[in-house]
Write a protein that holds these residues in place. Structure first.
Motif, mmCIF file in Angstrom:
data_model
loop_
_atom_site.group_PDB
_atom_site.id
_atom_site.type_symbol
_atom_site.label_atom_id
_atom_site.label_comp_id
_atom_site.label_asym_id
_atom_site.label_seq_id
_atom_site.Cartn_x
_atom_site.Cartn_y
_atom_site.Cartn_z
ATOM 1 N N PHE A 1 -7.693 0.337 0.378
ATOM 2 C CA PHE A 1 -8.782 -0.478 -0.115
ATOM 3 C C PHE A 1 -9.984 0.381 -0.466
ATOM 4 C CE2 PHE A 1 -9.020 -0.388 4.498
ATOM 5 C CZ PHE A 1 -10.345 -0.067 4.750
ATOM 6 N N SER A 2 -10.845 -0.185 -1.305
ATOM 7 C CA SER A 2 -12.070 0.471 -1.764
ATOM 8 C C SER A 2 -13.175 -0.566 -1.836
ATOM 9 C CB SER A 2 -11.882 1.067 -3.168
ATOM 10 O OG SER A 2 -10.805 1.952 -3.200
ATOM 11 N N SER A 3 -14.397 -0.083 -1.853
ATOM 12 C CA SER A 3 -15.547 -0.966 -2.023
ATOM 13 C C SER A 3 -15.776 -1.233 -3.502
ATOM 14 C CB SER A 3 -16.804 -0.314 -1.450
ATOM 15 O OG SER A 3 -16.662 -0.130 -0.068
ATOM 16 N N LEU A 4 -16.262 -2.435 -3.793
ATOM 17 C CA LEU A 4 -16.658 -2.807 -5.154
ATOM 18 C C LEU A 4 -18.094 -3.303 -5.111
ATOM 19 C CD1 LEU A 4 -13.605 -4.850 -6.491
ATOM 20 C CD2 LEU A 4 -14.214 -2.503 -7.034
ATOM 21 N N TRP A 5 -18.847 -2.910 -6.100
ATOM 22 C CA TRP A 5 -20.237 -3.357 -6.177
ATOM 23 C C TRP A 5 -20.588 -3.605 -7.624
ATOM 24 C CZ3 TRP A 5 -24.671 -1.831 -8.598
ATOM 25 C CH2 TRP A 5 -25.854 -2.439 -8.150
ATOM 26 N N PRO A 6 -21.304 -4.641 -7.948
ATOM 27 C CA PRO A 6 -21.742 -5.726 -7.075
ATOM 28 C C PRO A 6 -20.661 -6.786 -6.936
ATOM 29 C CG PRO A 6 -22.672 -6.012 -9.271
ATOM 30 C CD PRO A 6 -21.862 -4.736 -9.304
ATOM 31 N N ALA A 7 -20.726 -7.517 -5.834
ATOM 32 C CA ALA A 7 -19.818 -8.650 -5.632
ATOM 33 C C ALA A 7 -20.552 -9.914 -6.078
ATOM 34 C CB ALA A 7 -19.395 -8.745 -4.168
ATOM 35 N N ALA B 1 -14.153 9.985 -1.074
ATOM 36 C CA ALA B 1 -12.780 9.484 -1.042
ATOM 37 C C ALA B 1 -12.650 8.316 -2.013
ATOM 38 C CB ALA B 1 -12.417 9.034 0.366
ATOM 39 N N ALA B 2 -11.529 8.270 -2.726
ATOM 40 C CA ALA B 2 -11.286 7.189 -3.682
ATOM 41 C C ALA B 2 -10.955 5.880 -2.984
ATOM 42 C CB ALA B 2 -10.151 7.570 -4.624
ATOM 43 N N TYR C 1 -11.973 -4.318 -2.001
ATOM 44 C CA TYR C 1 -10.847 -4.593 -2.883
ATOM 45 C C TYR C 1 -9.592 -3.978 -2.280
ATOM 46 C CZ TYR C 1 -7.845 -5.125 -6.874
ATOM 47 O OH TYR C 1 -6.801 -5.485 -7.682
ATOM 48 N N LEU C 2 -8.637 -4.825 -1.960
ATOM 49 C CA LEU C 2 -7.341 -4.399 -1.433
ATOM 50 C C LEU C 2 -6.463 -4.017 -2.614
ATOM 51 C CD1 LEU C 2 -5.267 -4.199 0.940
ATOM 52 C CD2 LEU C 2 -4.741 -6.603 0.456
ATOM 53 N N LYS C 3 -6.168 -2.740 -2.764
ATOM 54 C CA LYS C 3 -5.366 -2.285 -3.904
ATOM 55 C C LYS C 3 -3.881 -2.383 -3.619
ATOM 56 C CE LYS C 3 -4.039 -0.426 -7.714
ATOM 57 N NZ LYS C 3 -2.685 -0.926 -7.776
ATOM 58 N N GLU C 4 -3.485 -2.060 -2.395
ATOM 59 C CA GLU C 4 -2.048 -2.059 -2.092
ATOM 60 C C GLU C 4 -1.844 -2.477 -0.647
ATOM 61 O OE1 GLU C 4 1.414 -2.218 -3.443
ATOM 62 O OE2 GLU C 4 0.242 -0.900 -4.727
ATOM 63 N N LEU C 5 -0.886 -3.349 -0.424
ATOM 64 C CA LEU C 5 -0.416 -3.722 0.906
ATOM 65 C C LEU C 5 1.094 -3.600 0.844
ATOM 66 C CD1 LEU C 5 -1.035 -4.921 3.729
ATOM 67 C CD2 LEU C 5 -0.671 -7.168 2.708
#
Length: 153
Positions: free
Chosen positions: A71-77, A52-53, A85-89
């Protein structure tokens, strides 16, 4: 900010594709684009295929979807840590200023904690004073150390 009565936050599933499509059209309209719903097949592929994206959380009130967060995961932080990472609210106009956005953001934060993420990150559009004001009211500091770039593909 008021408290939202009877709001439930839950993870979206494939049955929510139409609601997500319509709200993405509303997001486009909010930023001056065309308010048409987004292609539902694109949503199914992005959200309900492997991998899933993104993950989408929905806010429901009285059986109606009134907002979402993706939201999606980002690596590395930092080091080898993972960040979220919150893309849209997005909260529908008739449900704003009722605590729905606050509840969605809290649910995203909780998801990040459950995933062992070290931080939650997002950007805010400078031409969207309502969202910037929302984050300011929450006491979230602006990160001055980053510049945002976008390269069309």
């Amino acid at each position: 900010m008021g408290v939202s009565v009877g709001v439930t936050i839950r993870q979206a599933n494939e049955r929510d594709t139409t609601a997500i499509s319509v709200m993405l059209g509303e997001v486009e309209a909010y930023y001056g684009g065309h308010p048409a719903p987004v292609d539902e097949q694109q949503i199914r592929v992005a959200l309900f295929s492997e991998p899933a994206a993104a993950t989408v959380l929905l806010a429901e009130q009285g059986g109606r979807v009134v907002g979402f967060a993706s939201f999606s995961s980002l690596w590395p932080a930092t080091g080898a840590d993972v960040s979220l990472y919150l893309k849209e609210l997005y909260v529908r106009a008739d449900a704003r200023c009722q605590g729905v956005g606050r509840q969605l953001l809290a649910a995203v934060r909780e998801a990040g904690e459950e995933l062992g993420c070290s931080r939650l990150e997002w950007t805010g559009d400078t031409d969207n004073p309502a969202s910037l004001g929302f984050y300011e009211k929450l006491g979230v500091p602006v990160s001055e150390g980053k510049v945002f770039y976008r390269l069309p593909l």
